[in-house]
Enzyme design. Structure first.
Site, PDB file in Angstrom:
ATOM      1  N   THR A 218       1.433 -15.830 -19.937  1.00  0.00           N
ATOM      2  CA  THR A 218       2.800 -16.193 -19.523  1.00  0.00           C
ATOM      3  C   THR A 218       3.337 -15.177 -18.538  1.00  0.00           C
ATOM      4  OG1 THR A 218       3.333 -17.164 -21.667  1.00  0.00           O
ATOM      5  CG2 THR A 218       5.194 -16.432 -20.343  1.00  0.00           C
TER       6      THR A 218
ATOM      7  N   THR B 101      -4.074 -16.889 -31.781  1.00  0.00           N
ATOM      8  CA  THR B 101      -2.808 -17.517 -32.160  1.00  0.00           C
ATOM      9  C   THR B 101      -2.771 -17.731 -33.664  1.00  0.00           C
ATOM     10  OG1 THR B 101      -2.530 -18.625 -30.050  1.00  0.00           O
ATOM     11  CG2 THR B 101      -1.474 -19.653 -31.940  1.00  0.00           C
TER      12      THR B 101
END
Lengths: 213, 221
Positions: free
Chosen positions: B1, B221
């Site tokens: 990101t 994750t």
């Protein structure tokens, strides 16, 4: 739990900034260099490990004309959906809250509600309307933000706001995730005979192929 | 990101500011790539306080509008390049400049296609003009391959679509250009010309190293 800003820049060095040539001078101060802006970054206990600052705030003393550009990935995080809605209903904003550690993406209605609660709590402390506050998040996808720790850190965050270089530098560190360096720059230039400043901070190191609109 | 927060004290109308910001994003953050993964969170927010005392800018084409756009482009490019420079596992920044295209948008598309290619050859310090030509070729922009010119730093690798005769000295010079950049985390410059059009554009990336795989294998994750 929360540390103040002056520990921030001891965590990671600043990136070299390769500015294109032009009629401007590079000046210190990043996002806080332009008139009317303050910034800060503190450790709010949001990161999975370590004590690098992980909560940043940038504010403007007046209603600032706002603009945004967002991922075109249709699996969009809660703060992306929220900011697009806010920019649709308002041309101005007063603050940007950024948390690092959890992306608040793919977190459904609860994730969105977590963010709204944080915005409403911050708005009270800043004496602003919630819709004057924009939000950015970064970190692990699928995890909700550590709302309790974030809410608890807001008073310290607001009290450490400053227009100093340290404030801007600590905010630039607080938005990082796997970055090895912080990214912050500001320039000053003459526009229409008036000295104008443009500054900014950014983060990013992995999952980088932006297609923003 | 990637996230960005941009601030200025210029005074500018809302619609001009929103157009200006998107133009600058297209010339900077939308021209970087590390791994080809578009995030769920990519965001740039830009705020203008208007406290500099400058008269309000209400046109992109005014002199003030053009100058503020240039400042915005510069700040965003400086930040965008630092993201590519800091790509996970990167040993150098890769800057791809394209000229000779029919438009700025087409040049930008070719540049990003080359910067996005897993030019593992850069990490291997191999001046692999073939990969660069191929990445330009699959960009989706049409051009005559016999007009293609590729330079690595100031070393000509391909001209008029023909690979340059490459003696051992030339190849060693090109490899050491790449090695030096990798050793000092510097910039590898790839210049490409695809024709005689007016379009010019740039993109930035980094080399793909073993560390990229290692970092991401551990980031669960």
């Amino acid at each position: 739990v929360s540390t103040t800003e002056n520990h921030a820049s001891s965590h990671i060095p600043a990136a070299p900034i390769f500015l294109p040539e032009g009629p401007w001078n590079q000046i210190p101060g990043g996002v806080a260099a332009a008139e009317g802006f303050k910034a800060t970054g503190i450790y709010g206990g949001l990161r999975a490990k370590g004590e690098k600052p992980d909560l940043a705030l940038v504010t403007c003393d007046v209603d600032a004309v706002s603009a945004g550009s967002f991922t075109t990935n249709v699996v969009a995080a809660a703060p992306v959906l929220y900011c697009k809605r806010i920019l649709d209903i308002s041309n101005t904003a007063r603050a940007v809250l950024t948390n690092a550690g959890q992306a608040n993406a793919a977190t459904g209605k609860e994730g969105y509600q977590d963010m709204i609660e944080c915005v409403e709590s911050l708005a009270k402390l800043l004496k602003m309307k919630p819709e004057e506050i924009l939000v950015e998040s970064t970190g692990v996808i699928g995890q909700r933000i550590k709302k309790g720790a974030l809410l608890k850190s807001l008073p310290t965050l607001v009290n450490s706001l400053s227009s100093s270089v340290e404030g801007a530098d600590s905010a630039a560190v607080a938005i990082t995730t796997t970055d090895l360096v912080s990214k912050s720059v500001a320039i000053e230039s003459l526009v229409g005979g008036t000295k104008v400043r443009v500054g900014g901070m950014a983060k990013g190191s992995g999952m980088i192929h932006p297609n923003m609109a | 990101t990637m996230l960005g927060v941009i601030t200025t004290d210029a005074r500018v109308t809302s619609d001009v500011w929103r157009k200006m910001v998107q133009v600058a994003v297209n010339r900077s953050f939308n021209q970087i790539t590390v791994d080809g993964d578009t995030s769920t969170n990519d965001t740039v927010i830009a705020l203008a306080s208007g406290l500099s005392g400058l008269d309000c800018i209400s046109s992109l084409d005014s002199d003030e509008g053009i100058k503020l756009q240039a400042c915005l482009d510069a700040v965003m490019q400086g930040l965008a390049k630092s993201i590519a420079w800091d790509g996970e596992g990167a040993t150098c920044l890769v800057e791809v400049s394209v000229s000779g295209a029919n438009s700025e948008a087409e040049a930008a598309k070719v540049a990003r296609s080359v910067a996005s290619s897993s030019l593992a050859a850069i990490y291997g310090r191999d001046p692999n003009w073939g990969r660069i030509a191929a990445a330009a070729g699959y960009s989706g922009v049409s051009f005559h391959q016999d007009l293609l010119r590729v330079e690595l730093g100031d070393i000509l690798l391909m001209d008029g679509g023909e690979p340059q005769s490459f003696d051992r000295r030339g190849r060693d010079a090109a490899s050491s250009y790449l090695r030096k950049a990798g050793e000092s985390h510097d910039t590898v410059r790839i210049q490409i010309s695809v024709g005689n059009g007016p379009g010019r554009g740039q993109a930035w990336g980094c080399d793909l190293s073993y560390d990229y795989v290692k970092i991401n294998a551990e980031y669960t994750t």
